[in-house]
Design a protein around this motif. Structure first.
Motif, PDB file in Angstrom:
ATOM      1  N   LEU A 129       0.807  -1.226   0.000  1.00 34.74           N
ATOM      2  CA  LEU A 129       0.000   0.000   0.000  1.00 34.74           C
ATOM      3  C   LEU A 129       0.839   1.275   0.000  1.00 34.74           C
ATOM      4  N   ILE A 130       2.153   1.147  -0.084  1.00 33.99           N
ATOM      5  CA  ILE A 130       3.040   2.311  -0.006  1.00 33.99           C
ATOM      6  C   ILE A 130       2.787   3.248  -1.179  1.00 33.99           C
ATOM      7  N   ASP A 131       2.807   2.695  -2.382  1.00 33.72           N
ATOM      8  CA  ASP A 131       2.614   3.479  -3.606  1.00 33.72           C
ATOM      9  C   ASP A 131       2.058   2.510  -4.651  1.00 33.72           C
ATOM     10  N   THR A 132       0.747   2.319  -4.601  1.00 27.58           N
ATOM     11  CA  THR A 132       0.125   1.281  -5.431  1.00 27.58           C
ATOM     12  C   THR A 132       0.240   1.601  -6.925  1.00 27.58           C
ATOM     13  N   SER A 157       0.916   2.049   5.116  1.00 29.05           N
ATOM     14  CA  SER A 157       1.425   0.687   4.928  1.00 29.05           C
ATOM     15  C   SER A 157       2.196   0.267   6.171  1.00 29.05           C
ATOM     16  N   TRP A 158       2.325  -1.063   6.367  1.00 24.89           N
ATOM     17  CA  TRP A 158       2.998  -1.579   7.550  1.00 24.89           C
ATOM     18  C   TRP A 158       3.661  -2.908   7.220  1.00 24.89           C
ATOM     19  N   ALA A 182       5.572   9.153   2.369  1.00 25.31           N
ATOM     20  CA  ALA A 182       6.589   9.115   3.428  1.00 25.31           C
ATOM     21  C   ALA A 182       6.602   7.737   4.101  1.00 25.31           C
ATOM     22  N   VAL A 183       7.801   7.246   4.335  1.00 27.85           N
ATOM     23  CA  VAL A 183       7.954   6.010   5.105  1.00 27.85           C
ATOM     24  C   VAL A 183       9.050   6.233   6.142  1.00 27.85           C
ATOM     25  N   TYR A 184       8.981   5.472   7.229  1.00 31.28           N
ATOM     26  CA  TYR A 184      10.078   5.461   8.179  1.00 31.28           C
ATOM     27  C   TYR A 184      10.346   4.018   8.583  1.00 31.28           C
ATOM     28  N   THR A 185      11.586   3.760   8.960  1.00 29.37           N
ATOM     29  CA  THR A 185      11.986   2.380   9.247  1.00 29.37           C
ATOM     30  C   THR A 185      12.931   2.352  10.441  1.00 29.37           C
TER      31      THR A 185
END
Lengths: 450, 480
Positions: free
Chosen positions: A368-371, B389-390, B421-424
């Motif tokens: 779902l991050i960047d579909t 997202s996860w 944006a994502v973080y890890t």
């Protein structure tokens, strides 16, 4: 098992009581047993006898849905009345096309007596043998072995009368050592198709080979994705890209790209529920015959799957991919996705890799991050290896990948000629059929400590 | 039904089983979804059945049926016994149950207005109004609003004499808008992503959300995201909003503290846990300001109940105290391993599933900051808002989260919007970098209605109390 004649007669008798303009009844019944094991013993062992009966009634363009799991006549009629009451309470849906008419269904052998008769004791004894393979090497075994038998029937007031009995057998296993693990799985309509000992050997060998894994820095690598890993990627691409809803919302990576080349021409993906070698099933949950649908053909985006409601919006016809009415808001979904096999023998896949990574399986993929760009992330698990000069060197600690699958699939080097069926949560009516894939470029973005 | 189940319990007792319990559950559900101002789906569903769990020959067996005749129930009791005997084929050590007093009680979740008594037209009307507002922009490709209600009646009987009835009502609602410009799509939600928020409360919970009041902002932010800059790749300070903190707690604390995972019994599917037994009372899980508890007694929490599905009373358990890892979630057949009694977390998602260890309300306790002061105190960083997202590894160490929307923080103020944006991070390193938590005014219990675990899969309703929280030196922006 109720049986075709008795079940259809019962559903027809309830249908006859409906006062709605159109009425549909879907019956999904299941006897299911699952034996779960970990640390080399059975710790959970369950049996279930259940069913769902879903009513969809139509008053003009107003639709009501209600369901029950009771087959008692009074409960069935009450649920029918509930669905009519719901239809009355809501506004018209001008896009509702009406219930489908009767279609012709392909005759498919989807039921196996021996699988239907499998008992908890038979499952336990099979599990005992699987565990023994790990014990011989000083490892432990975990996993789950399930068998089920059931029947799905659909009747509606426009002439649909569909019935199909089904069985399924599925096993997954993880062999564990102090520092490593190995995985194998299988699914079939027939227990006799599954070679449990051979599967256990695969899991044990992977566990053995990946002991004392070494750390590898994340980065861009060649990869060999084995079928279980490919299946997890495909399941997410299916959910975010191959269904009618995501396509029509514009979130699918296929939206606005139909006819365009989006992957290597080595990649062909389609949905086909009519292959008896897989988990075949002849109709969808509206009683529409299943059709083979090409999704990506030699790298070119082709189409998505439809149910009757999405088909109206898409100005096309249903492809036979409706979900049960209670889940219909999710749109149509492919339940039998196939990645077409290639020409390379699986045994020769690794020999084509100069320096890369072999992935047995992924864990917790999320797409779902960047579909729109088919970006997925997930972790490797249960057997990840470094390949150098065409040979597996050693096991490596697990890595996180984050990559656009359209980008990664553009780098496809080879696809195995052998395919494997991988179980999905919908395994009574379908599964994923996938080969091993060699990609020239795959991006690993992080690492973990084991 | 109670008399019929008591006969089954007596029959099983007569067969010499070590222990047995029966659960009758009737679950009623109403689900409404409106898409682009049209009712997309509206359904009412009833699910009724009985599950029986038997401990015999040192092993568990379970059988369940939807057919509630006396003959079928007795057949199911026998089936559960036969399944337990089959389990004994691979027996190692016999199952040991922690001691438990058998309660005779009735529990009812708090509810001011029964959502099933609210006219359907009223519910649909509100959802249509919401999507009407969301659709008032050309670039909004689709707008969806939904409500979900559950009414669950439970009866639990055991060979030890437990006799517990529970009535639990759950209400939930939420919406999202998808903006599409022909090239990319962006989504914005309220009050949380993936279906909104839910609680063991009545219709008043939906009213308190003030759904309509936020629709305009959601619409405009969805459209603005199409033009927003991509989140930069850097190591920086982040402030995470309350709902995303709820999921952060869920994935990186809630799951690894499940003792069944720690003991390896979930390894083949959900995985294990980095919180091995040797770390109990020793591992510095987080910084000194990190305090986490599991509390099934919070009124209205989605993970609240009177008794778990083994008849153990709901309770509050410390998990992390001043950063130190001090507790697991346990059940009666796992607690003896750490020489404790069950802390009441064994739940099944229906009559046809066995109870397994599940989160209740696992909460990050509030700190002392206001959100305004926290942002003002942050010279440079990123504010992360609502989950998109996860993903986390099978021992719950390496995680990566994506959010719907992020904002630059510059010189103590919110700046430009970022998309994708994502973080890890790695769980203990991340929690040890926590240096500020907002106060109780910003703290809320967020329902998570889609927690998956077990084979066959069970989807559990759990919750997490959380407030906006700040972390230092976090890697962000790896989505390309």
């Amino acid at each position: 098992m109720i049986g075709k004649e008795k079940l259809l007669k019962k559903l027809d008798s309830v249908l006859a009581h409906s006062t709605a303009d159109q009425t549909e009844i879907v019956y999904i019944g299941d006897e299911f047993g699952l034996t779960r094991f970990a640390n080399s013993f059975i710790h959970q062992n369950v049996y279930e006898n259940n069913c769902r009966i879903l009513f969809r009634t139509v008053l003009g363009k107003r639709v009501g849905v209600a369901s029950t799991n009771s087959l008692i006549d009074a409960d069935l009629r009450q649920t029918l009345d509930n669905s009519i009451e719901i239809a009355r309470s809501r506004a018209e849906n001008p896009k509702f096309p009406g219930l489908p008419k009767a279609g012709k269904y392909k005759q498919l052998a989807t039921f196996d007596k021996a699988t239907a008769r499998c008992t908890p004791m038979l499952r336990a004894k099979t599990v005992q043998k699987v565990i023994a393979e790990a014990t011989k090497q000083g490892f432990t075994m975990a996993g789950a072995y399930s068998t089920s038998s059931g029947e799905i029937a659909i009747v509606n007031s426009r002439g649909v009368r569909a019935y199909q009995p089904v069985t399924a057998a599925s096993i997954n296993m993880v062999t564990m050592s102090e520092t490593s693990s190995g995985y194998a799985s299988a699914v079939s309509r027939r227990i006799s198709d599954i070679d449990f000992k051979a599967l256990a050997k695969i899991a044990v060998d992977k566990c053995k080979l990946s002991r004392n894994p070494q750390a590898l820095e994340p980065g861009e690598y060649e990869v060999i994705l084995e079928p279980a890993a490919v299946a997890e990627v495909i399941e997410w691409l299916n959910y975010t890209g191959f269904g009618s809803k995501s396509f029509q919302q514009g979130t699918s990576f296929l939206a606005s790209r139909i006819g365009r080349k989006i992957t290597s021409e080595k990649i062909t993906i389609y949905d086909n529920a009519l292959d008896s070698k897989a988990i075949a099933f002849p109709f969808d949950f509206e009683g529409v015959p299943k059709k083979k649908v090409m999704l990506i053909d030699k790298g070119v985006a082709k189409s998505v799957v439809y149910d009757s409601i999405a088909a109206i919006k898409g100005k096309t016809k249903s492809t036979g991919h409706a979900l049960p009415a209670t889940e219909s808001a999710e749109g149509a979904l492919g339940l039998n996705i196939v990645v077409a096999p290639g020409k390379t023998p699986r045994a020769k896949m690794i020999s084509g890799v100069k320096r890369g990574i072999l992935v047995t399986r992924f864990h917790y993929i999320n797409g779902l991050i960047d579909t729109r760009n088919s970006v997925l992330t997930g972790m490797t698990r249960d057997g990840t290896f470094l390949i150098e000069n065409g040979e597996i060197k050693y096991g490596i600690k697990n890595l996180r990948f984050t990559d656009s699958m359209m980008r990664a699939f553009k780098s496809t080097v080879a696809i195995s000629k052998e395919s494997q069926l991988i179980a999905a949560w919908w395994s009574s009516v379908g599964c994923v059929s996938v080969p091993t894939i060699h990609l020239g470029s795959f991006k690993f973005s992080g690492k973990t400590d084991f | 039904m109670k008399d019929k189940l008591k006969e089954c319990i007596e029959w099983l007792r007569g067969k010499g089983v070590t222990y047995a319990d029966c659960r009758y559950i009737r679950k009623e559900n109403e689900a409404i979804r409106v898409s682009d101002s049209v009712v997309d789906s509206l359904s009412r569903n009833i699910d009724v059945g009985v599950g029986m769990r038997v401990l015999a020959d040192g092993c568990w067996g379970f059988a369940a049926t939807a057919i509630l005749t006396p003959a079928e129930l007795m057949k199911t009791a026998n089936q559960a016994l036969q399944v337990a005997k089959a389990s004994a084929v691979t027996k190692h050590d016999p199952v040991v149950l922690a001691e438990q007093e058998p309660f005779v009680d009735f529990y009812q979740s708090p509810c001011v207005r029964d959502p099933f008594a609210v006219p359907t037209e009223e519910k649909i009307g509100l959802l249509i109004k919401v999507t009407d507002v969301l659709k008032k922009a050309k670039k909004i490709k689709s707008a969806e609003a939904a409500m979900n209600f559950f009414k669950t009646s439970k009866l639990f009987l055991s060979t030890e004499g437990a006799d517990i009835e529970q009535e639990i009502i759950e209400s939930g609602a939420g919406y999202h808008a998808v903006a599409f410009d022909g090239k990319e799509a962006q989504t914005r939600s309220y009050p949380n992503s993936h279906g909104g928020d839910c609680a063991t409360r009545g219709w008043e919970f939906v009213e308190e959300m003030q759904l309509l009041n936020h629709a305009e902002r959601v619409r405009e932010e969805a459209v603005a995201l199409l033009q927003a800059a991509p989140c930069p790749d850097e190591v920086t300070t982040i402030i995470i909003c309350g709902p995303q903190m709820a999921l952060q707690v869920h994935e990186s604390c809630g799951h690894p503290i499940e003792l069944d995972r720690v003991l390896g019994t979930e390894i083949s599917l959900a995985g294990g846990s980095f919180l091995s037994l040797d770390k109990l009372g020793k591992l510095k899980y987080g910084s000194d300001i990190v305090n986490i508890n599991a509390d099934a007694t919070i009124p209205g929490g989605l993970g609240s109940f009177g008794y778990d599905d083994e008849g153990v009373k709901a309770q509050r358990t410390p998990i992390v105290e001043r950063g130190l890892f001090v507790g697991y979630l346990t059940g009666r057949d796992t607690a003896p391993v750490i020489k404790q009694r069950s802390n009441g977390t064994m739940r099944a998602d229906g009559w046809n599933r066995i109870p397994i260890i599940r989160m209740t309300n696992v909460n990050l306790e509030p700190g002392e900051w206001t959100l305004g002061n926290l942002i003002a105190d942050t010279e440079r960083g990123i504010f992360m808002d609502l989950n998109k997202s996860w993903s986390i590894d099978d021992k719950r160490l390496n995680f990566q989260f994506g959010v719907e929307c992020a904002w630059e923080i510059k010189n103590g103020k919110l700046g430009q919007m970022y998309k994708n944006a994502v973080y890890t991070g790695i769980t203990p390193e991340f929690w040890n970098s926590c240096d500020a938590i907002c106060n109780r005014d910003h703290w809320q219990v967020w329902g998570v209605a889609n927690c998956g675990k077990g084979e066959p899969m069970q989807t559990m309703h759990v919750a997490h109390g959380a407030a906006p929280t700040r972390f230092r030196n976090v890697k962000v922006g790896v989505s390309k």
